[in-house]
Design a protein around this motif. Structure first.
Motif, PDB file in Angstrom:
ATOM      1  N   THR A  42      -2.450  -9.176   2.452  1.00 25.91           N
ATOM      2  CA  THR A  42      -2.217  -7.954   3.225  1.00 25.91           C
ATOM      3  C   THR A  42      -0.736  -7.805   3.546  1.00 25.91           C
ATOM      4  N   ILE A  43      -0.120  -8.890   3.971  1.00 29.49           N
ATOM      5  CA  ILE A  43       1.310  -8.850   4.283  1.00 29.49           C
ATOM      6  C   ILE A  43       2.111  -8.505   3.024  1.00 29.49           C
ATOM      7  N   MET A  44       1.763  -9.119   1.895  1.00 34.67           N
ATOM      8  CA  MET A  44       2.514  -8.859   0.670  1.00 34.67           C
ATOM      9  C   MET A  44       2.251  -7.451   0.132  1.00 34.67           C
ATOM     10  N   MET A  45       1.098  -6.873   0.400  1.00 37.30           N
ATOM     11  CA  MET A  45       0.875  -5.470   0.022  1.00 37.30           C
ATOM     12  C   MET A  45       1.812  -4.568   0.825  1.00 37.30           C
ATOM     13  N   ASP A  46       2.042  -4.926   2.087  1.00 40.88           N
ATOM     14  CA  ASP A  46       3.019  -4.178   2.884  1.00 40.88           C
ATOM     15  C   ASP A  46       4.413  -4.318   2.294  1.00 40.88           C
ATOM     16  N   VAL A  47       4.774  -5.542   1.870  1.00 46.62           N
ATOM     17  CA  VAL A  47       6.082  -5.755   1.251  1.00 46.62           C
ATOM     18  C   VAL A  47       6.197  -4.885  -0.001  1.00 46.62           C
ATOM     19  N   GLN A  48       5.157  -4.906  -0.822  1.00 42.33           N
ATOM     20  CA  GLN A  48       5.176  -4.100  -2.046  1.00 42.33           C
ATOM     21  C   GLN A  48       5.350  -2.619  -1.721  1.00 42.33           C
ATOM     22  N   TRP A  49       4.644  -2.144  -0.730  1.00 37.33           N
ATOM     23  CA  TRP A  49       4.716  -0.733  -0.342  1.00 37.33           C
ATOM     24  C   TRP A  49       6.133  -0.365   0.094  1.00 37.33           C
ATOM     25  N   HIS A  50       6.713  -1.185   0.972  1.00 34.33           N
ATOM     26  CA  HIS A  50       8.074  -0.910   1.450  1.00 34.33           C
ATOM     27  C   HIS A  50       9.090  -1.047   0.321  1.00 34.33           C
ATOM     28  N   TRP A  51       8.907  -2.047  -0.519  1.00 32.89           N
ATOM     29  CA  TRP A  51       9.876  -2.275  -1.585  1.00 32.89           C
ATOM     30  C   TRP A  51       9.804  -1.167  -2.633  1.00 32.89           C
ATOM     31  N   THR A  52       8.620  -0.644  -2.893  1.00 29.34           N
ATOM     32  CA  THR A  52       8.482   0.493  -3.805  1.00 29.34           C
ATOM     33  C   THR A  52       9.169   1.720  -3.217  1.00 29.34           C
ATOM     34  N   ASN A  53       8.933   1.986  -1.949  1.00 30.55           N
ATOM     35  CA  ASN A  53       9.584   3.121  -1.298  1.00 30.55           C
ATOM     36  C   ASN A  53      11.098   2.935  -1.244  1.00 30.55           C
ATOM     37  N   LEU A  54      11.542   1.707  -1.078  1.00 27.43           N
ATOM     38  CA  LEU A  54      12.981   1.422  -1.107  1.00 27.43           C
ATOM     39  C   LEU A  54      13.572   1.853  -2.448  1.00 27.43           C
ATOM     40  N   GLY A  95       5.853   4.820 -10.067  1.00 25.61           N
ATOM     41  CA  GLY A  95       5.398   5.979  -9.323  1.00 25.61           C
ATOM     42  C   GLY A  95       5.662   5.788  -7.844  1.00 25.61           C
ATOM     43  N   GLN A  96       5.927   6.872  -7.187  1.00 24.28           N
ATOM     44  CA  GLN A  96       6.209   6.830  -5.753  1.00 24.28           C
ATOM     45  C   GLN A  96       4.892   6.673  -4.998  1.00 24.28           C
ATOM     46  N   VAL A  97       4.814   5.705  -4.093  1.00 22.39           N
ATOM     47  CA  VAL A  97       3.581   5.481  -3.338  1.00 22.39           C
ATOM     48  C   VAL A  97       3.540   6.293  -2.063  1.00 22.39           C
ATOM     49  N   GLN A  98       4.680   6.715  -1.574  1.00 19.77           N
ATOM     50  CA  GLN A  98       4.753   7.453  -0.315  1.00 19.77           C
ATOM     51  C   GLN A  98       4.907   8.929  -0.629  1.00 19.77           C
ATOM     52  N   ALA A  99       3.845   9.679  -0.446  1.00 13.40           N
ATOM     53  CA  ALA A  99       3.907  11.111  -0.720  1.00 13.40           C
ATOM     54  C   ALA A  99       4.199  11.919   0.534  1.00 13.40           C
ATOM     55  N   MET A 100       4.134  11.296   1.690  1.00 15.42           N
ATOM     56  CA  MET A 100       4.285  12.016   2.952  1.00 15.42           C
ATOM     57  C   MET A 100       5.748  12.105   3.398  1.00 15.42           C
ATOM     58  N   VAL A 101       6.543  11.085   3.096  1.00 13.73           N
ATOM     59  CA  VAL A 101       7.947  11.071   3.512  1.00 13.73           C
ATOM     60  C   VAL A 101       8.795  11.661   2.396  1.00 13.73           C
ATOM     61  N   ASN A 102       9.604  12.639   2.726  1.00 14.60           N
ATOM     62  CA  ASN A 102      10.478  13.291   1.763  1.00 14.60           C
ATOM     63  C   ASN A 102      11.664  12.364   1.483  1.00 14.60           C
TER      64      ASN A 102
END
Length: 162
Positions: free
Chosen positions: A33-45, A146-153
């Motif tokens: 779970t923690i590493m999925m958060d890392v992946q999410w943030h790192w993808t958005n980065l 692909g971008q995982v965050q569709a809500m933040v511009n």
């Protein structure tokens, strides 16, 4: 019930402490779970950096780094799943934090897109080295497709909402 409206929480009695600890342990997120958060943030980065939205890139960098630190605090030592040895995560993190993570941070601070992309790739190599050291070579990072965050511009020049 431990707390009510307007009242401070009651501390557990000595007899309640073992159950309290067991309950709290169930609330701790798993490593995955923690590493999925890392992946999410790192993808958005990656996407914030590609769009040259440096304040947003700094935010995602900080969040990703903080989640890695959370994993290290939770499990300072982790079992290598292939050879059964114990691996000290703090030492790995310290090395990455002062090298490839610091390089990504520096490129964000300098607002240097070409350097960011180069250093981001180096950091992915550091991620993979850590994955291999804990016996998980099948967790092979790649550049986000692909971008995982569709809500933040991600556009640094966005004008809505105000």
């Amino acid at each position: 019930q431990r707390e009510g409206r307007g009242r401070a929480a009651r501390l557990p009695t000595i007899e309640e402490v073992p159950q309290e600890i067991a309950t709290l342990r169930q609330l701790i997120p798993t490593n995955s779970t923690i590493m999925m958060d890392v992946q999410w943030h790192w993808t958005n980065l990656w996407w914030a950096g590609k769009r040259r939205n440096w304040p947003l890139a700094q935010y995602y960098f900080n969040e990703g780094r903080n989640h890695i630190q959370q994993l290290v605090r939770k499990n300072p030592t982790i079992r290598n799943t292939q050879d059964g040895t114990d691996v000290e995560l703090q030492g790995i993190f310290d090395g990455i934090d002062t090298s490839s993570l610091a390089m990504v941070k520096s490129s964000i601070e300098k607002k240097d897109g070409a350097e960011f992309e180069k250093n981001y790739k180096i950091m992915l190599e550091s991620c993979y080295a850590c994955h291999k050291s804990v016996g998980r070579p099948y967790l092979r990072p790649q550049l986000p497709t692909g971008q995982v965050q569709a809500m933040v511009n991600m556009d640094p020049n966005a004008t809505w909402p105000q």
